[in-house]
Enzyme design. Structure first.
Site, PDB file in Angstrom:
ATOM      1  N   LYS A  75       0.833  -1.212   0.000  1.00 62.82           N
ATOM      2  CA  LYS A  75       0.000   0.000   0.000  1.00 62.82           C
ATOM      3  C   LYS A  75       0.866   1.261   0.000  1.00 62.82           C
ATOM      4  O   LYS A  75       0.574   2.222  -0.699  1.00 62.82           O
ATOM      5  CB  LYS A  75      -0.937  -0.016   1.215  1.00 62.82           C
ATOM      6  CG  LYS A  75      -1.952  -1.155   1.195  1.00 62.82           C
ATOM      7  CD  LYS A  75      -2.912  -1.092   2.361  1.00 62.82           C
ATOM      8  CE  LYS A  75      -2.243  -1.415   3.681  1.00 62.82           C
ATOM      9  NZ  LYS A  75      -1.839  -2.824   3.793  1.00 62.82           N
ATOM     10  N   THR A  76       1.940   1.244   0.788  1.00 64.03           N
ATOM     11  CA  THR A  76       2.843   2.401   0.832  1.00 64.03           C
ATOM     12  C   THR A  76       3.555   2.571  -0.500  1.00 64.03           C
ATOM     13  O   THR A  76       3.691   3.689  -1.023  1.00 64.03           O
ATOM     14  CB  THR A  76       3.865   2.240   1.972  1.00 64.03           C
ATOM     15  OG1 THR A  76       3.172   2.031   3.204  1.00 64.03           O
ATOM     16  CG2 THR A  76       4.739   3.472   2.083  1.00 64.03           C
ATOM     17  N   ASP A 120      -1.243   6.411   6.540  1.00 65.27           N
ATOM     18  CA  ASP A 120      -1.282   4.996   6.882  1.00 65.27           C
ATOM     19  C   ASP A 120      -2.068   4.813   8.179  1.00 65.27           C
ATOM     20  O   ASP A 120      -2.185   5.742   8.974  1.00 65.27           O
ATOM     21  CB  ASP A 120       0.147   4.468   7.059  1.00 65.27           C
ATOM     22  CG  ASP A 120       0.225   2.960   6.934  1.00 65.27           C
ATOM     23  OD1 ASP A 120      -0.798   2.329   6.608  1.00 65.27           O
ATOM     24  OD2 ASP A 120       1.319   2.403   7.161  1.00 65.27           O
ATOM     25  N   THR A 169      -5.610  -1.637   7.568  1.00 70.44           N
ATOM     26  CA  THR A 169      -5.739  -3.095   7.662  1.00 70.44           C
ATOM     27  C   THR A 169      -7.094  -3.470   8.246  1.00 70.44           C
ATOM     28  O   THR A 169      -7.402  -4.650   8.365  1.00 70.44           O
ATOM     29  CB  THR A 169      -4.623  -3.667   8.558  1.00 70.44           C
ATOM     30  OG1 THR A 169      -4.674  -3.039   9.838  1.00 70.44           O
ATOM     31  CG2 THR A 169      -3.251  -3.417   7.933  1.00 70.44           C
ATOM     32  N   ARG A 229       6.623  -7.755   1.225  1.00 73.90           N
ATOM     33  CA  ARG A 229       7.562  -7.267   2.244  1.00 73.90           C
ATOM     34  C   ARG A 229       8.344  -8.418   2.864  1.00 73.90           C
ATOM     35  O   ARG A 229       9.545  -8.310   3.111  1.00 73.90           O
ATOM     36  CB  ARG A 229       6.822  -6.476   3.321  1.00 73.90           C
ATOM     37  CG  ARG A 229       7.760  -5.823   4.345  1.00 73.90           C
ATOM     38  CD  ARG A 229       6.995  -4.968   5.322  1.00 73.90           C
ATOM     39  NE  ARG A 229       6.348  -3.865   4.643  1.00 73.90           N
ATOM     40  CZ  ARG A 229       5.308  -3.206   5.132  1.00 73.90           C
ATOM     41  NH1 ARG A 229       4.784  -3.560   6.282  1.00 73.90           N
ATOM     42  NH2 ARG A 229       4.782  -2.199   4.463  1.00 73.90           N
TER      43      ARG A 229
END
Length: 337
Positions: A75-76, A120, A169, A229
């Site tokens: 997402k980042t 975020d 999330t 990640r």
């Protein structure tokens, strides 16, 4: 190289999807900068390409975007790519970091035209902060209180046209008024091993390792829990083994290293197996209250919910309701192997 469990120092987790401080610099270097370089999430990419092209033709900022699903899925990264594709600057923050109304006012008034504001954990914004965002997102203005007490007055202030990109999330934790103001709500899914393999191969090339076999790369992908990640974290761990003289070129060599830190072919580690064993052996497959389960395995409830469970649910090893957890037949078969 690994992350210790918050309550149990005997359990280490290299599969934890949150960003660690030591990951930040190297992770940024592995992130793609263009949409065409971004692997996976094909439906999302197709929609974003259309939205970005439309915004450029209309000469307006991109509609506000909300991304949701577990941590570590990009997402980042995609937020940074959006800014690059739009030719815009980007400011990044998080819900917990915005404590006061003055914090969000300062952020909004410092934006430039078409800038991307990335928040975020947006579900953790306080209600009074959300209220300021409502008019900012819809009308590009905010209400500022001048003075105090009975003599205070509210003054509307225009702000630059911007795009808010939120990441969460926990989609259900967002208030309906905030969620409804996003023009695009996009779900990111866990990655297939083939897509993770492409990411791992690219990361090894960036790190200067080009002799890794395709079988070794797939062995890493299969253990990465569908999460880029984690895939990049494993890539860097194996890089470190290679630097000190350990060969990592073949599948068997990579698998031997994974065995050392307790990650199996499914990507499950010691904590995952401990949780599954607790559900099957201690409670004989019966439903267990989440708080009871967290206490027995020595972890916080939030760690179980946000870090351990999403992948176990995805691969069908457990079932859950808001209060209890239960191992599935598939999970029991895994433990019996």
């Amino acid at each position: 190289m690994s992350i210790q469990s918050s309550k149990n120092p005997d359990i280490t987790r290299v599969v934890k999807p949150e960003i660690r401080e030591e990951d930040i610099i190297s992770e940024v270097s592995l992130r793609p900068r263009k949409l065409d370089e971004y692997v996976g999430q094909e439906q999302m990419k197709l929609h974003l390409k259309v939205a970005i092209e439309s915004a450029k033709i209309r000469k307006n900022p991109l509609e506000h975007i909300l991304f949701y699903w577990p941590p570590g899925l990009g997402k980042t990264t995609i937020s940074t790519i959006i800014a690059h594709e739009m030719g815009s600057a980007i400011k990044s923050t998080s819900g917990p970091a915005i404590e006061k109304q003055s914090d969000i006012v300062s952020l909004l008034t410092s934006l430039t035209e078409w800038e991307i504001l990335f928040i975020d954990e947006i579900h953790r914004l306080r209600p009074q902060i959300e209220e300021i965002l409502y008019s900012a997102m819809e009308d590009y203005n905010i209400d500022i209180m001048i003075g105090s007490g009975t003599g205070s007055t509210s003054v509307k202030m225009d702000i630059p046209k911007f795009t808010l990109v939120g990441a969460t999330t926990k989609l259900s934790s967002l208030s309906n008024p905030l969620r409804d103001r996003f023009g695009n709500v996009m779900k990111l899914d866990f990655y297939e091993p083939a897509d993770l393999a492409k990411i791992i191969k690219r990361s090894f090339q960036i790190l200067g390792f080009t002799n890794i076999s395709s079988e070794a790369i797939m062995a890493i992908a299969l253990r990465s829990r569908g999460t880029p990640r984690i895939a990049n974290r494993y890539t860097k761990i194996l890089r470190d083994y290679a630097i000190i003289g350990r060969s990592i070129e073949t599948q068997s060599e990579c698998e031997a290293i994974f065995t050392k830190f307790g990650v199996d072919i499914h990507g499950l580690d010691i904590l995952d197996r401990k949780l599954l064993s607790c559900l099957m052996e201690s409670f004989h497959g019966r439903p267990v209250w989440l708080s009871t389960l967290a206490s027995i395995v020595g972890e916080e409830v939030a760690t179980i919910e946000d870090v351990v469970e999403p992948y176990l649910l995805q691969i069908g090893f457990i079932e859950r309701t808001p209060r209890w957890r239960q191992i599935t037949l598939k999970g029991e078969e895994y433990l019996r192997k």
